[in-house]
Design a protein around this motif. Structure first.
Motif, PDB file in Angstrom:
ATOM      1  N   GLU A 196      -5.983   4.567  -0.693  1.00 34.00           N
ATOM      2  CA  GLU A 196      -5.588   4.785  -2.529  1.00 34.00           C
ATOM      3  C   GLU A 196      -6.077   4.135  -3.496  1.00 34.00           C
ATOM      4  OE1 GLU A 196      -2.003   2.405  -2.606  1.00 34.00           O
ATOM      5  OE2 GLU A 196      -2.287   0.736  -3.254  1.00 34.00           O
ATOM      6  N   LEU A 198      -2.657   8.705  -3.864  1.00 34.29           N
ATOM      7  CA  LEU A 198      -2.812   7.543  -2.411  1.00 34.29           C
ATOM      8  C   LEU A 198      -3.498   9.255  -1.914  1.00 34.29           C
ATOM      9  CD1 LEU A 198      -1.975   6.547  -0.274  1.00 34.29           C
ATOM     10  CD2 LEU A 198       0.772   7.144  -1.454  1.00 34.29           C
ATOM     11  N   GLY A 202      -5.605   5.569   5.055  1.00 31.49           N
ATOM     12  CA  GLY A 202      -4.959   5.314   3.949  1.00 31.49           C
ATOM     13  C   GLY A 202      -5.900   5.116   3.485  1.00 31.49           C
ATOM     14  N   ASN A 221      -5.777   2.111  -7.155  1.00 28.51           N
ATOM     15  CA  ASN A 221      -4.564   2.179  -8.501  1.00 28.51           C
ATOM     16  C   ASN A 221      -5.169   1.438  -9.970  1.00 28.51           C
ATOM     17  OD1 ASN A 221      -2.571   1.312  -6.918  1.00 28.51           O
ATOM     18  ND2 ASN A 221      -4.190   0.073  -5.220  1.00 28.51           N
ATOM     19  N   LYS A 273      -1.137   5.166  -9.909  1.00 31.68           N
ATOM     20  CA  LYS A 273      -1.895   5.419  -8.465  1.00 31.68           C
ATOM     21  C   LYS A 273      -2.440   6.875  -8.102  1.00 31.68           C
ATOM     22  CE  LYS A 273       0.332   2.892  -5.423  1.00 31.68           C
ATOM     23  NZ  LYS A 273      -0.042   1.816  -4.525  1.00 31.68           N
ATOM     24  N   PHE A 326       0.459  -1.002   0.460  1.00 31.20           N
ATOM     25  CA  PHE A 326       0.103  -0.062   0.442  1.00 31.20           C
ATOM     26  C   PHE A 326       1.225   1.594   0.009  1.00 31.20           C
ATOM     27  CE2 PHE A 326      -2.457   3.066   1.340  1.00 31.20           C
ATOM     28  CZ  PHE A 326      -4.071   3.093   1.270  1.00 31.20           C
ATOM     29  N   GLY A 327       1.012   2.036  -0.880  1.00 26.92           N
ATOM     30  CA  GLY A 327       1.461   3.295  -0.856  1.00 26.92           C
ATOM     31  C   GLY A 327       2.568   2.863  -1.958  1.00 26.92           C
TER      32      GLY A 327
END
Length: 734
Positions: A423, A438, A421, A425, A436, A321-322
C-alpha cells in the motif's frame, strides 16, 4: 473499476508533497537539569527556573485565528534517566471548579480540563507518543500513529503529580527514556502541547493547529531542540510476570465450579533505542475491558477493537494495513474464544528515520472440543517513508495449521491461508491531502483466481471544504482468515463532499451540509447496494452539537437474510428492497456535570417494513471520585408476517468509582434483549506501582426471563455462568 483505480493512484502520486515543516519556527530548547527534579507538583527547583518556557499558546477552538486567552507555561528538562515536563495551567476568566470525569486513567478528552503533549521522537510527522493528565492528576498515555490518531490502550511506566491552587493547577511528569523509542544521536524531536479549559470552551496549542485537525496532528508540531543528543537509556529489559487464580461455574450446561491457576511472563527488550522485542509465554488477558455490546441488524460481522497490551506498540503497522473493512491482519483472531496462546514474539520499531520494521510470530494450542489444531500466525510488515510524510508499506501474513488431519463430523480448517499486500499512504506536508492505494492477494489450497483486492481513496480537508472519494474491488475468493474482511465479491464506489460555514457574533460556532453516496456492485457489475445521505451539522460555541440527516437506501440480497437477526425466517436471495429514512443526533455541552445525548432514526426497512431506533446516553459526575453513565437503545421493527413486530432493548449502565488515581472500581451492566443475555462485569484495579497492578474481576451472565436452569419454575435473570478472577502483574525493569 481497475482503470478508475489506476487514475486514482496517478492522482495520489501527483499531489504536491514536498514542503518545509509547517511550524519549524516554533522551537523549544531543552537542556540538562542543573539540579535534581522531584515530581511533586511544585516547580520551585533550580532546574525549572533555568529551563526555557513555552507559552503564549494559540487558540484552536472555538476559533483558530487568535492567541489563547487561558494562559499556559511549559518547561522541559532531562537527566540521565528521565525526560521531565512541568506545566502551569492558569484558570480562565470564568469562575467555578475544574471539570473532570474522575481519577481514572485514559479519560475522555472532551470531558476533562486537561494538559497533553505530543512527541514525534523521529521527527517524521507520522508516529509518536502522547502523555498528559487531567486537572486532578489522572494520567493519559498512548501511541500516535497515522499522523494524528492515538491508541490509548497502550500503557507504560512513568510518573506524574498535580497540585491545585485557587488560580491554577500545576503538573509535573517524569518519562523514563526506557519508556519511549527514539533514534540515538538525533537532536530534533517534534513537540506540541495541548491545553483544554472547558469552562471557557477553549482548546489551545503551543504550535498553531487548524481547527479541523486534532492537536495531536504531528504535521503541526514545533521542534524540541536538544543541547546534546538524548542520553543512551542503557540496558533496557522489562520482565512482566503475572499470576492468576479464578473460579468459574457454568449453570447453563450444569458444569460445577472449577478452579484455575495460571502463570505467565511477558518481556520487553530494547534491541536499540528505537527497536523493541516483545516476548510472551502463556499470556493471559483477563484485565481487558469487556466489549460494549451493540444491537446487530447488519448482514456482516461487527468489528471490536484490540485492547491487549502485547499487540499494541507499533501495532498500526500490522492492524491498520488496508481499510476499516479490508484488514488482512486483525490480532483479535489470535487467542480469543477459549483458544490458548502458548508463546509469541514481536520485533517492531524504527530502523532509521525512513524505515520501520515489524515481525510477529504467535503460536496457539489445540482445542479438542472444536477439533481445532494448533496454529501458527506469522506476520512481516515493512514500511518506507517517501516524500514529506507519506510511506509505502508491505505486509505478509501466514496462518498455518500444524499437524492437522481433518476429522469427520467436525468443523474443517484450512492447512494455510496467506496474504501478501502493498500500500501507498499519502499524507501531505500541510495535512490537507490524505489517501491510500492498496493491493492485496490471498493464497490458499485449492483456490485460484478472484482472490485479490484493489482499492484507493483520496481526501481533501481544509477549514471549509471536505471532498473525498474511494474505490474498492474485493474478489469473491479473496480470504483473510487472520484478518477482518466482512464482505467479499464486490466493487464499491464512495464520494463525499461537505462545506462548513463560520458565522460571527452568534451562539453557533459553525454549521454546514455534507453529502455522501455509496454504491456496491456484484462481480457481474450489477448494483447490489446503494446509500445516499445528506446531513447537516451544527456546532455551538458551548461545544454542543446537533446533526440532522435524510437517506435513501437500496439493497439486493446476495444471500438469505433475517432482517431481525434473531435466527428466524429469512428473506430470499435476489429480492430487492428500497426505503427512505431520516434521523437526528444531539450531544450536550461537555462542561456540565450532567451530560447527555440522543439519536433517532425512523423510516423504511426491508420487505416494505419500518424501523424506529432511539438511543440515549446520560452521565453525571461527582467530581472527581464518581462517574455514572447510562446508555440505552430501543429498536421497533415492523415487518409483514411471519416476522410481525419485533422490539429490542439494549441497556448499559456503567459506574466508575476512583478512590485515588491508582485505585479504581468499575461496574458495567449490559442487558441485550436481542441476544437474550444480561452481563455484569465488576472490576477492581489497584495500581500499586507504575504499570504494576492487582485485578479482581467478577463476571455474571444471565438469561433474562428464562426458566430456572435445571428446574421447572420460571426465573427472572437465571444465571448462565459466573466467574471470579484474581490477577497480579509486576513490571520489573532490569
Amino acid at each position: 473499476m481497475r482503470p478508475l483505480l489506476l487514475s486514482l493512484v496517478t492522482l495520489l502520486l501527483s499531489v504536491p508533497l514536498l514542503a518545509q515543516k509547517k511550524n519549524e519556527s516554533y522551537q523549544l530548547h531543552i537542556s540538562r537539569a542543573v539540579s535534581p527534579v522531584v515530581v511533586d507538583g511544585q516547580v520551585d527547583e533550580p532546574a525549572w527556573q533555568a529551563a526555557e518556557v513555552a507559552d503564549n499558546f494559540w487558540m484552536v477552538l472555538p476559533m483558530d485565528t487568535s492567541r489563547a486567552q487561558v494562559q499556559t507555561e511549559v518547561r522541559m528538562t532531562y537527566d540521565d534517566r528521565n525526560l521531565y515536563l512541568s506545566a502551569v495551567c492558569h484558570h480562565g476568566n470564568r469562575s467555578g471548579p475544574y471539570i473532570v470525569e474522575s481519577l481514572r486513567r485514559d479519560w475522555n478528552f472532551g470531558r476533562n480540563d486537561n494538559f497533553i503533549f505530543f512527541m514525534d521522537t523521529f521527527d517524521d510527522q507520522t508516529n509518536g507518543f502522547t502523555f498528559g493528565t487531567n486537572a486532578v492528576g489522572a494520567q493519559w498515555d498512548g501511541l500516535l500513529y497515522e499522523g494524528s490518531k492515538a491508541n490509548l490502550s497502550w500503557d507504560n511506566k512513568w510518573t506524574s503529580s498535580v497540585r491545585n491552587y485557587p488560580d491554577r493547577y500545576v503538573l509535573e511528569m517524569a518519562i523514563p527514556f526506557k519508556t519511549i523509542r527514539y533514534k540515538q544521536g538525533i537532536t530534533r524531536w517534534g513537540i506540541n502541547f495541548s491545553r483544554q479549559d472547558l469552562k471557557t470552551t477553549e482548546k489551545s496549542a503551543w504550535a498553531p493547529v487548524q481547527r479541523q485537525f486534532p492537536t495531536a496532528s504531528l504535521a503541526y508540531t514545533g521542534v524540541l531542540v536538544w543541547d546534546q543528543p538524548p542520553p543512551n537509556p542503557g540496558p533496557n529489559i522489562s520482565i512482566i510476570p503475572y499470576m492468576l487464580a479464578g473460579l468459574t461455574r457454568d449453570y447453563e450446561r450444569n458444569i460445577p465450579t472449577t478452579g484455575r491457576f495460571d502463570a505467565g511472563l511477558d518481556a520487553k527488550v530494547a534491541v536499540t533505542s528505537s527497536l523493541n522485542l516483545d516476548l510472551t509465554v502463556n499470556p493471559d488477558f483477563s484485565q481487558v475491558d469487556v466489549d460494549q455490546q451493540v444491537t446487530n441488524l447488519d448482514r456482516f460481522e461487527l468489528f471490536f477493537p484490540e485492547r491487549r497490551q502485547f499487540f499494541l506498540e507499533n501495532g498500526d503497522q500490522f492492524t491498520n494495513f488496508g481499510y476499516a473493512t479490508i484488514r488482512p491482519f486483525f490480532s483479535r483472531r489470535i487467542g480469543l474464544g477459549g483458544v490458548p496462546i502458548r508463546f509469541g514474539a514481536r520485533l517492531s520499531g524504527k530502523l532509521n528515520k525512513d524505515w520501520r520494521l515489524g515481525l510477529m510470530d504467535m503460536q496457539t494450542g489445540r482445542v479438542d472440543d472444536l477439533a481445532l489444531p494448533a496454529q501458527n500466525f506469522a506476520v512481516l510488515a515493512l514500511q518506507r517513508r517517501v516524500f514529506a510524510r507519506s510511506n509505502i508499506g508491505v505486509l505478509f501474513v501466514n496462518k498455518q495449521s500444524l499437524n492437522y488431519q481433518p476429522v469427520a463430523d467436525a468443523p474443517a480448517y484450512s492447512q494455510y491461508n496467506r496474504n501478501l499486500g502493498v500500500e501507498y499512504n499519502l499524507a501531505s506536508s500541510n495535512n490537507l491531502w490524505s489517501g491510500k492505494a492498496l493491493f492485496l492477494k490471498s493464497f490458499q489450497p485449492g483456490v485460484a483466481g478472484s482472490d485479490a483486492v484493489y482499492a484507493g481513496n483520496l481526501q481533501y480537508n481544509s477549514r471549509q471544504w471536505l471532498v473525498g472519494g474511494q474505490l474498492e474491488a474485493v474478489g469473491k475468493s479473496y480470504t483473510a482468515e487472520a484478518g477482518y474482511v466482512p464482505r467479499r465479491g464486490y466493487q464499491r464506489a464512495t464520494g463525499t463532499i461537505g462545506y462548513t460555514f463560520f458565522p460571527t457574533g452568534s451562539q453557533v460556532l459553525s454549521h454546514g451540509p455534507q453529502v455522501q453516496s455509496t454504491y456496491f456492485f456484484d462481480p457481474e457489475g450489477r448494483k447490489s447496494d446503494s446509500e445516499s445521505l445528506l446531513s447537516y451539522l451544527i456546532t455551538f460555541r458551548s461545544r454542543a452539537t446537533l446533526t440532522g440527516w435524510v437517506a435513501t437506501d437500496f439493497v439486493r440480497l446476495l444471500s438469505p437474510f433475517d432482517p431481525t437477526n434473531t435466527n428466524r425466517e429469512t428473506l430470499n436471495t435476489g429480492t430487492e428492497h428500497r426505503w427512505n429514512a431520516w434521523g437526528t443526533q444531539f450531544i450536550s455541552k461537555p462542561q456540565s456535570l450532567f451530560t447527555y445525548g440522543f439519536t433517532s432514526r425512523y423510516g423504511g426497512y426491508y420487505a416494505n417494513g419500518t424501523r424506529l431506533n432511539l438511543t440515549a446516553d446520560a452521565g453525571y459526575r461527582f467530581q472527581p471520585y464518581v462517574s455514572l453513565a447510562m446508555s440505552a437503545s430501543y429498536n421497533d421493527i415492523r415487518l409483514p408476517q411471519p416476522w410481525g413486530q419485533t422490539t429490542f432493548w439494549l441497556v448499559g449502565p456503567r459506574f466508575d468509582v476512583t478512590m485515588t488515581n491508582t485505585l479504581y472500581l468499575t461496574t458495567f451492566v449490559q442487558y441485550n434483549e436481542q441476544q437474550q443475555n444480561m452481563n455484569v462485569n465488576a472490576r477492581v484495579q489497584w495500581r500499586y506501582k507504575p504499570a504494576s497492578d492487582f485485578f479482581l474481576v467478577y463476571t455474571d451472565n444471565y438469561l433474562p426471563g428464562a426458566a430456572q436452569i435445571g428446574q421447572d419454575v420460571p426465573g427472572l435473570f437465571s444465571v448462565r455462568n459466573r466467574a471470579l478472577v484474581l490477577k497480579w502483574t509486576y513490571w520489573w525493569n532490569i
